[in-house]
Design a protein around this motif. Sequence first.
Motif, mmCIF file in Angstrom:
data_model
loop_
_atom_site.group_PDB
_atom_site.id
_atom_site.type_symbol
_atom_site.label_atom_id
_atom_site.label_comp_id
_atom_site.label_asym_id
_atom_site.label_seq_id
_atom_site.Cartn_x
_atom_site.Cartn_y
_atom_site.Cartn_z
ATOM 1 N N ALA A 1 0.869 -1.199 -0.043
ATOM 2 C CA ALA A 1 0.081 0.037 -0.023
ATOM 3 C C ALA A 1 1.050 1.363 0.108
ATOM 4 O O ALA A 1 0.425 2.198 -0.769
ATOM 5 C CB ALA A 1 -0.734 0.106 1.403
ATOM 6 N N ALA A 2 1.993 1.302 0.629
ATOM 7 C CA ALA A 2 3.011 2.336 0.850
ATOM 8 C C ALA A 2 3.586 2.774 -0.620
ATOM 9 O O ALA A 2 3.717 3.824 -0.850
ATOM 10 C CB ALA A 2 3.898 2.279 2.227
ATOM 11 N N GLN A 3 4.042 1.462 -1.172
ATOM 12 C CA GLN A 3 4.714 1.795 -2.370
ATOM 13 C C GLN A 3 3.539 2.398 -3.468
ATOM 14 O O GLN A 3 4.082 2.871 -4.390
ATOM 15 C CB GLN A 3 5.147 0.151 -2.889
ATOM 16 N N ALA A 4 2.374 1.797 -3.514
ATOM 17 C CA ALA A 4 1.194 2.406 -4.252
ATOM 18 C C ALA A 4 1.116 3.851 -4.223
ATOM 19 O O ALA A 4 1.029 4.759 -5.126
ATOM 20 C CB ALA A 4 0.095 1.429 -4.076
ATOM 21 N N MET A 5 0.774 4.141 -3.054
ATOM 22 C CA MET A 5 0.625 5.482 -2.449
ATOM 23 C C MET A 5 1.915 6.523 -3.006
ATOM 24 O O MET A 5 1.797 7.262 -3.613
ATOM 25 C CB MET A 5 0.544 5.695 -1.044
ATOM 26 N N MET A 6 3.058 6.100 -2.675
ATOM 27 C CA MET A 6 4.228 6.760 -3.077
ATOM 28 C C MET A 6 4.308 6.917 -4.603
ATOM 29 O O MET A 6 4.822 7.987 -5.103
ATOM 30 C CB MET A 6 5.614 6.265 -2.524
ATOM 31 N N ALA B 1 -3.085 -4.897 -8.442
ATOM 32 C CA ALA B 1 -2.819 -5.646 -7.519
ATOM 33 C C ALA B 1 -2.521 -5.072 -6.551
ATOM 34 O O ALA B 1 -2.586 -5.832 -5.261
ATOM 35 C CB ALA B 1 -1.475 -6.512 -8.119
ATOM 36 N N THR B 2 -2.218 -3.578 -6.083
ATOM 37 C CA THR B 2 -1.927 -3.137 -4.741
ATOM 38 C C THR B 2 -3.057 -2.379 -4.377
ATOM 39 O O THR B 2 -3.377 -2.264 -3.209
ATOM 40 C CB THR B 2 -0.908 -1.758 -5.223
ATOM 41 N N TRP B 3 -4.209 -2.323 -5.057
ATOM 42 C CA TRP B 3 -5.572 -1.689 -4.813
ATOM 43 C C TRP B 3 -6.031 -2.322 -3.399
ATOM 44 O O TRP B 3 -6.322 -1.710 -2.551
ATOM 45 C CB TRP B 3 -6.517 -1.384 -5.630
ATOM 46 N N PRO B 4 -6.322 -3.578 -3.310
ATOM 47 C CA PRO B 4 -6.649 -4.106 -2.044
ATOM 48 C C PRO B 4 -5.943 -3.913 -0.916
ATOM 49 O O PRO B 4 -6.552 -3.859 0.188
ATOM 50 C CB PRO B 4 -6.596 -5.627 -2.487
ATOM 51 N N ALA B 5 -4.669 -3.875 -1.191
ATOM 52 C CA ALA B 5 -3.769 -3.428 0.095
ATOM 53 C C ALA B 5 -3.789 -2.012 0.468
ATOM 54 O O ALA B 5 -4.100 -1.489 1.724
ATOM 55 C CB ALA B 5 -2.312 -3.731 -0.364
#
Length: 264
Positions: A147-152, A251-255
Amino acid sequence: MTPPDAWTTLRLVEMVAAVAVIQGTLELLATRRALADDGTWRWATLARELRWLAPLLVYRPFLALLVARLALAVLLLTGVRPGVAPALWVTSLLVNIRFRGSSNGGSDMMQMVVLTALVVAHAAGPLGDWLGIPSGVLVSAALLYVAAQAMMSYFIAGVVKIINAPWRSGAALASFVATPHFGTPAALRRLLSGRTALLAASWSVMLFECLFPVAFLNPRLALVMVTIAGLFHLGNVAAFGLNRFLLAWAATWPAVVYASSLMP
């Protein structure tokens, strides 16, 4: 709204990540002639630097590697876990090395981020016993990492754009649309030929990316932001043919939704 369970979230991440790997691998297999000894992506380009990897990365062994990667992704999609994530991580790393980093830029890098988290999550039981940490905590940590990687990835991209004058003026987006390499549909080029539409599109992208961290405030906002993200990536598919980015980030959105559920 019922908070998502870590294990359910992990399964969703696994499934979307597996489909993303399947898609990318099938694309490489479909263009395999470019990997041949006389192709654009021939091994000779890397032979001097990575001679020690030749047994794995020359044409025919590399095709076998792609087939193995495809099989591993199918196993992950069907729910098989023991040993699959580490093997998929290694085969994906070798594919990236073969292309001197990645064959498709950021989407391949995000896939490695997700696969790294899956390796940790799948080893949560024995790893947790060794470290004295409950396995559920390690699974949650892996999801929060994703989640943090997606946000960044969204936020930094937005900040870089918004401090860049050509993006604020619409010139940057205009140049992308006009680039023949992307094959942007004529209808979309006409739509963005006007300054108002071009500015609206540019600022919509920048604001969405810069505001993505609000997804962590609560699950409802997270669902709104990942829905906008889905529309954003679908737009990129239609405009620029960036099809792998859609599934890599999906794939990151559920996180992301899971992370938002941990907020008070």
